[in-house]
Structure formats: C-alpha cells, structure tokens
Design an enzyme around this catalytic site. Structure first.
Site, PDB file in Angstrom:
ATOM      1  N   SER A   1      -9.756   1.485   2.814  1.00  0.00           N
ATOM      2  CA  SER A   1      -8.858   2.280   2.003  1.00  0.00           C
ATOM      3  C   SER A   1      -7.800   1.468   1.271  1.00  0.00           C
ATOM      4  CB  SER A   1      -8.168   3.333   2.864  1.00  0.00           C
ATOM      5  OG  SER A   1      -7.335   2.706   3.826  1.00  0.00           O
TER       6      SER A   1
ATOM      7  N   LYS B   1       0.867  -1.190   0.000  1.00  0.00           N
ATOM      8  CA  LYS B   1       0.000   0.000   0.000  1.00  0.00           C
ATOM      9  C   LYS B   1       0.900   1.234   0.000  1.00  0.00           C
ATOM     10  CE  LYS B   1      -3.994   1.720   2.702  1.00  0.00           C
ATOM     11  NZ  LYS B   1      -4.891   1.392   3.837  1.00  0.00           N
TER      12      LYS B   1
ATOM     13  N   SER C   1      -9.940  -1.080   6.863  1.00  0.00           N
ATOM     14  CA  SER C   1      -9.368  -0.858   5.531  1.00  0.00           C
ATOM     15  C   SER C   1      -8.670  -2.037   4.882  1.00  0.00           C
ATOM     16  CB  SER C   1      -8.399   0.315   5.572  1.00  0.00           C
ATOM     17  OG  SER C   1      -9.121   1.508   5.511  1.00  0.00           O
TER      18      SER C   1
HETATM   19  N1  GLN Z   1     -13.181   3.538   6.366  1.00  0.00           N
HETATM   20  C1  GLN Z   1     -12.555   3.848   7.601  1.00  0.00           C
HETATM   21  C2  GLN Z   1     -12.215   5.300   7.671  1.00  0.00           C
HETATM   22  O1  GLN Z   1     -12.399   5.966   6.710  1.00  0.00           O
HETATM   23  C3  GLN Z   1     -11.335   2.990   7.806  1.00  0.00           C
HETATM   24  C4  GLN Z   1     -10.075   3.537   7.287  1.00  0.00           C
HETATM   25  C5  GLN Z   1      -8.893   2.665   7.556  1.00  0.00           C
HETATM   26  O2  GLN Z   1      -8.990   1.582   8.140  1.00  0.00           O
HETATM   27  N2  GLN Z   1      -7.745   3.163   7.172  1.00  0.00           N
HETATM   28  O3  GLN Z   1     -11.793   5.782   8.664  1.00  0.00           O
END
Ligand code: GLN
Length: 487
Positions: free
Chosen positions: A165, A90, A189
C-alpha cells in the site's frame, strides 16, 4: 504510449546525493535547506500529474521550516543530523501542513491535531516533510489502486502499478521527488512497492519504531519503515526514528549502536534460502533473478543452505484472518462522530453511525470489517481467530528454530514484477500478492527489499533479505554487501 525504460534519467540514484551529504551541504550553506525543498517541490510539480504518488504537498510549512533551518545554520547553531533533507510521508501518518487522509474519503479534510512520533523525531534532526504520499485506503491493498485519490503509477512504466500500500512512497522516491519516504508495512506494504519501483524498502523489527500518530491498520503487525535510494540512507533515518516511545506501549529498547555502523563482511555467515519462497506460482523471471543474487552471496564468502518452513504455506490464510480481525476493531472508531466524515442530515445517532460508515468507507475496508467481524464472532472465534493465532505461534517457532542455524534468510519479495493497472481486480488475486511478505509481519522479523534486478522489459525486481528480530543492524550490513556485489 511508449514504455518508459529505467534509463539513467529516471533512475532514482541520480536525483539526490545521499542524505548525509545533503545535510552536510545544508550545514555548510553550499546547498541550502530552502534550495532542497524547492527542488523537491519542483520535481513533484513536474512528475506528479503523471505518477500520482503525492496526495498533497506541505509546501507552505516546508518552506517556512527550511527558512528557519537556514537561518539557524547562519547563526552558527547546529541544525541536526538530517538538516535540510526533504522527505515524503505516507498519508496515514499525522503531520502538520496538509490533511491526513489515509487515502480514504472517511478522513478527507482531516487536520492532524498532533504529529506522529516518527515525524517529530525527523523534524527534531532537521528533516523537512514536503508531501504526503498516496496509498491504498487505510493501507488495505497491494497496488495503490484502492485509493480514493487516484491510482499511483509506476515511474518505470506508467501502465503498471507502483505496488502497495505504500505505492506513493515508493514511486515518489523512484521518481526522485525526495531522497527518502516513510511507509508502513503491515503485510508487505513497504517491501512490495519497493520491489516494484526499484528502491530499497525496509520493514523494521516489530516494535522498533513508534506507531503513535499513524492511522492503525492491524496493531499486532503494523510497522513504520523507510524507502530510500540506499541502505545507508535507510539506516540513518532508522537511527533517528527508532526507539522507545511512551505513547506506543509496544515499542522496544533499540540497540545502543548506530544503525549506519554495520559490518558488510559475510565471511562465514550462513544464509538460508527458503524453499517455500519459490512456489510454482512464482514468475520464472523473478526466480532466476533472485537465484542469481543468491549465487553472489557465495562469492562473498557466505554459506548458502536451503531451509524449509512448512507453516509458510498457511501464512497468507493466517494473515487474512488475524489482520481483518484487527482492522475491524481499529476501524470501529470511524463512526461519523469522532473523526472527519459524517453523513448529512441523519435521522438518529444510529442512522448516523450506519450511514457514515456505509458512505465513508470504500469496498475493501467494508470487506475487511465484515471478514474481521465474522472471524471474531461467537461460534466462529475458535474455528478461525483462535486457530489462526495457533498457526502464527507455530510459524514463529519454525522461523526461530531455523534462525538458530542461519544468520539471514533470503527469497523473492513478490511473486511477480509490477503488474498492469486493473489486472488484479479480484480481491483474492490481490491478496495473493502478499504470499512472500506476510510471514515476517506475523513473526515480527525485520526484512528489506533490495532493488537488484530488472525484467527484460526494464521493470525492477526486488530481492528480500530477512533476519531475526532485533538484528536490524546486521541485516543492513548483509543488504549493503549484496547491493555492492550485485551493482
Ligand atoms: N497487501 C497487504 C494487505 O492488503 C499488506 C498491507 C500493508 O502492509 N499495509 O493487507
């Protein structure tokens, strides 16, 4: 445009052998590290224009490393447990060979001065990073639409999102670009995009894997985990990357055992179905699919009981207070002076701060900075931040109490399968994607998303299995048993 169905052709498991086989073949010279890297780069070149899972490849460095590994093997040297295995990181992880952008214009062009611990550990075992995966900028989001480098598409149906994400990591594994990818999971994410893309997604116990060299989002819930084709692949990668790192003070002593050495016996094990994980908003297709797999557990000799965790109802609100508070603090370092982006011709230092942050950050980062600054400000701190910490403690106590009685917990990963690109533009509807994932981040538990089902339209549906903190190895065993039974 016709909808891509998950036919045998684009199913993940067809593209690569398991990682131990890839390493064994590289070690014996049957399929060299160089051939593996070239294959990964070719699949990326073929598929990425459609999928946009990758921001940049690390082609030159990857090929150099592959040549060095092949030469070492020819010399009779041992090249490591993951010799010649390509992987994708990532793009919020510092790695050599390409910029580290966190998918934000704020960091575009940033050349990492050192590598993340997880990347170093993988390289020490001979694995080769071939590309940096797309994400929601700074890992804020649940669809990878919030990237400054294009929207990642779901390989199963390119009109839908890959989740987020770590959408690029999930889509890249689903499209066969590499046998595994690293992601980060702060609120879901890894698990949610894994569920949307039909791959295994593992979020470890908080503190198991070092975050050193990873762009921080919310330090009290950030974790680094693995997306792959199988539990075995996840387990061996976790074996390589986990453990104490002096550069990340939150890292914990890991089990002395090997993570691949798990037991798949579920005889006599108790598994709790979380009542609150089947809310009325849950897509009935998801509810039915997950219930079908829960029935399988009974066939495997497990005892299924329904459990209730009332504070789960407050988990999302709690998460969206604590996480923005930490985001606002962590993003303070992007001030236009220390890192990449800096506004042009500022009239003063103050002007540079203001304009660099105004121009460099996107709308979602700004929204979180404002929410975070608000809940931490005097007059509101007690009402929001402090109260959220209390609810978090209550949530931990409830999960701990339930996990005295059951070995694992089960439920869906996301309230729905992959949604259409552009469907959840409203920030609150995007935040609601996280209702079933954030609790394990707030409690620090490990969890996996298992690609067990599909909708009638062929979109993947993940099932989420959770365990007590530090029970990661047992979790792999239960997950593998369920994967086999549902195959
Ligand atoms: N969707 C969640 C957020 O926007 C999780 C993000 C993540 O785990 N990086 O905070």
């Amino acid at each position: 445009m016709p909808t891509a169905k998950p036919t045998d052709d684009n199913l993940v498991s067809r593209a690569w052998p398991c990682v131990t086989d890839i390493a064994a073949e590289a070690a014996s010279g049957t399929v060299t590290a160089t051939e593996n890297v070239k294959k990964a780069l070719q699949i990326i070149a073929d598929k990425n224009p459609d999928i946009q899972a990758i921001i940049t490849t690390t082609e030159e460095r990857a090929l150099q490393r592959a040549l060095a590994i092949d030469a070492a093997i020819k010399n009779g040297e041992s090249a490591g447990r993951l010799a010649g295995v390509p992987f994708i990181a990532k793009d919020n992880m510092l790695a050599f060979g390409a910029d580290t952008t966190a998918a934000s214009n704020m960091l575009a062009g940033f050349d990492a001065p050192y590598q993340a611990t997880v990347i170093e550990r993988l390289e020490a075992e001979g694995a080769i990073c071939v590309a940096k995966a797309n994400l929601d900028a700074f890992a804020h989001g649940a669809s990878t639409e919030n990237s400054d480098f294009g929207v990642t598409k779901n390989p199963h149906d390119t009109s839908t999102v890959a989740g987020g994400s770590s959408g690029g990591s999930a889509a890249s594994v689903a499209a066969g670009m590499a046998p595994f990818a690293l992601g980060t999971d702060t609120g879901g994410s890894i698990r949610q995009p894994a569920s949307f893309c039909g791959v295994v997604g593992y979020k470890p116990t908080y503190g198991l894997n070092s975050r050193f060299g990873v762009v921080a989002m919310a330090s009290s819930t950030d974790t680094i985990g693995v997306l792959a084709q199988s539990i075995d692949d996840v387990a061996i990668v976790n074996d390589v990357i986990s453990g104490v790192d002096p550069s990340d003070g939150t890292t914990i002593n890991r089990d002395t055992v090997t993570y691949t050495d798990y037991s798949t016996s579920l005889k006599g094990k108790k598994i709790g179905v979380i009542k609150e994980y089947f809310p009325k908003e849950l897509d009935p297709v998801v509810a039915q699919d997950v219930s079908r797999h829960i029935d399988k557990l009974t066939e495997l000799g497990a005892e299924i009981t329904e459990v209730t965790l009332p504070s789960v109802a407050a988990a999302l609100a709690t998460y969206y207070i604590i996480v923005p508070a930490e985001v606002s603090s962590n993003l303070a370092r992007h001030d236009g002076q220390r890192f990449q982006f800096s506004a042009e011709t500022p009239s003063s230092l103050q002007d540079s701060y203001v304009r660099s942050r105004s121009e460099g950050f996107g709308a979602e980062a700004k929204r979180r900075i404002m929410m975070g600054a608000h809940v931490l400000s005097s007059g509101y701190y007690d009402a929001y931040y402090n109260k959220a910490l209390l609810v978090r403690t209550k949530l931990i106590q409830e999960f701990d109490a339930v996990l005295q009685d059951v070995d694992f917990l089960i439920g869906p990963v996301a309230p729905n399968p992959a949604f259409k690109i552009g469907e959840n533009e409203d920030p609150v509807s995007m935040y609601l994607q996280d209702i079933l994932t954030v609790s394990v981040n707030l409690t620090g538990m490990p969890a996996v998303s298992l690609p067990l089902g599909t909708t009638p339209d062929g979109l993947p549906i993940g099932t989420q299995l959770m365990a007590q903190r530090n029970d990661d190895r047992a979790l792999f065993g239960a997950a593998q048993a369920l994967m086999e039974a549902s195959a």
